[in-house]
Scaffold this active site. Structure first.
Site, PDB file in Angstrom:
ATOM      1  N   CYS A 171       0.807  -1.224   0.000  1.00 33.69           N
ATOM      2  CA  CYS A 171       0.000   0.000   0.000  1.00 33.69           C
ATOM      3  C   CYS A 171       0.838   1.271   0.000  1.00 33.69           C
ATOM      4  O   CYS A 171       0.302   2.363  -0.195  1.00 33.69           O
ATOM      5  CB  CYS A 171      -0.948   0.001   1.195  1.00 33.69           C
ATOM      6  SG  CYS A 171      -2.077  -1.403   1.219  1.00 33.69           S
ATOM      7  N   HIS A 186      -8.900   3.759  -2.184  1.00 32.10           N
ATOM      8  CA  HIS A 186      -7.549   3.240  -1.963  1.00 32.10           C
ATOM      9  C   HIS A 186      -7.119   2.310  -3.093  1.00 32.10           C
ATOM     10  O   HIS A 186      -6.967   1.099  -2.890  1.00 32.10           O
ATOM     11  CB  HIS A 186      -7.510   2.521  -0.613  1.00 32.10           C
ATOM     12  CG  HIS A 186      -6.160   2.079  -0.173  1.00 32.10           C
ATOM     13  ND1 HIS A 186      -4.979   2.643  -0.622  1.00 32.10           N
ATOM     14  CD2 HIS A 186      -5.784   1.083   0.700  1.00 32.10           C
ATOM     15  CE1 HIS A 186      -3.952   2.034  -0.047  1.00 32.10           C
ATOM     16  NE2 HIS A 186      -4.415   1.088   0.745  1.00 32.10           N
TER      17      HIS A 186
END
Length: 397
Positions: free
Chosen positions: A82, A345
């Site tokens: 991430c 995201h």
């Protein structure tokens, strides 16, 4: 090291997987073309490109960047979970700071599948295996997705050790959804009440659905240049300086006998990265006006307030109690974009979307999201497995 500047940023709207028209090369073309246009430079002036993504084949970065031109420049494919987008930014900034290039492009993109993240390869060692095994020694594993389990357990440890409550985490989600209403790039632009957030489906106690970042499709990009490039291009009016930056991977404390789930999900990584970035920038947390923080789950925002120095250890929830991290509060405005929870995201794009938001904030171009008088900004991007990247930006006066 030479001074480094962001002079152009761009991104697409983040959208639910399977609903966004086109494919990842189209999204990179849109985001990177916007960044180049914002910078006032052509693709022919770009000397290196760093393309970040988590889900895709090995040269997807080239395929995406070729939408801008086929010029023979180095294109480096980047994957750091991430933290991928900010890792691409980190590498582009390194190249410029050390004189390897005067103009570098960082792009990030993701085409994801609906639903919670899961391991893609089950016939080999899990990169998160050590983290999950250590967590299981503290909290027995449950039949839930690993992301909310890990960050939910971090929240449980914070509550047990420091006295925070589920309502503190609910407020973070309420704040970030409220901020997202004014962000046209956000996947969600709807304000919710605290009760609506609390009553949404429980994913892993204390986390409900509206406290968890969604999977998303989209892309983002930034143009990073040297001081001499800014001088030659006469673009001081749109330049934002990167004055400090650090990447830190897992420390021994992530797995030590006295660890907790807050450390397992990166609180110590984030603290060390922040301290190094502050030192390079010559500022402290009290100087930060606006922050884009990796709120993959609402529990992580409270924990990271402490890691970034906005609150003392164990007192992050006290910022919530006085509404310090929203407009009109006495702390930095955190996640004016809506954060990961509301903006979305798409893993590879997240770090560069944070860069875009903070660039707009420091230029005074954030519209209804504008933090008045913003002069110093902090970006925090986290990847399990692990990496924490913290970047300090300053307005060029």
């Amino acid at each position: 090291m030479m001074r480094t500047f962001v002079i152009g940023v761009g991104l697409t709207k983040f959208e639910k997987p399977g609903t966004k028209p086109g494919d990842y090369p189209d999204w990179v073309r849109e985001a990177a073309t916007a960044a180049l246009r914002d910078a006032g430079v052509s693709y022919e002036q770009v000397e290196q490109a760093y393309a970040g993504y988590v889900y895709g084949d090995s040269t997807a970065g080239q395929r995406a960047v070729y939408e801008l031109g086929v010029s023979g420049i180095p294109v480096v494919n980047v994957n750091n979970n991430c933290a991928t987008g900010s890792t691409a930014l980190f590498l582009a900034r390194q190249a410029v700071a050390h004189g390897v290039a005067d103009c570098a492009l960082a792009v990030g993109f993701e085409k994801m599948k609906p639903g919670s993240l899961a391991a893609m390869y089950t016939d080999r060692t899990n990169p998160l295996g050590r983290h999950l095994d250590r967590m299981a020694e503290i909290h027995p594993r449950e039949a839930v997705p690993f992301g909310p389990e890990m960050f939910g357990n971090a929240g449980r440890d914070h509550m047990a050790r420091y006295g925070s409550t589920p309502d503190h985490f609910l407020w973070v989600a309420w704040k970030n959804h409220k901020h997202s209403v004014d962000n046209p790039y956000a996947q969600f632009q709807e304000e919710y009440t605290m009760d609506e957030i609390a009553d949404s489906r429980t994913i892993y106690d204390p986390l409900t659905k509206l406290q968890c970042s969604p999977t998303s499709d989209g892309a983002a990009a930034a143009v990073i240049v040297s001081e001499r490039f800014v001088e030659r291009a006469h673009c001081w009016d749109r330049a934002v300086e990167i004055t400090g930056q650090s990447m830190v991977t897992d420390l021994e404390s992530s797995f030590s006998d006295d660890t907790d789930c807050m450390r397992i999900v990166g609180s110590h990584m984030s603290r060390e990265a922040a301290n190094r970035a502050y030192r390079e920038a010559g500022i402290g947390p009290e100087d930060v006006d606006v922050c884009e923080l990796h709120d993959c789950f609402s529990t992580n925002e409270v924990i990271t307030y402490e890691a970034l120095g906005f609150a003392e250890e164990g007192k992050g929830h006290l910022l919530v109690e006085r509404a310090a991290t929203t407009y009109g509060g006495d702390g930095p405005v955190v996640n004016p974009s809506g954060g990961l929870i509301a903006k979305g995201h798409p893993l590879g794009a997240t770090g560069l979307a944070q860069c875009a938001e903070l660039t707009w904030q420091l230029r005074g171009d954030a519209g209804r999201r504008q933090v008045e008088g913003a002069d110093a900004a902090l970006q925090h991007n986290l990847g399990l497995g692990g990496a924490a990247v913290v970047t300090v930006y300053r307005r060029v006066s």
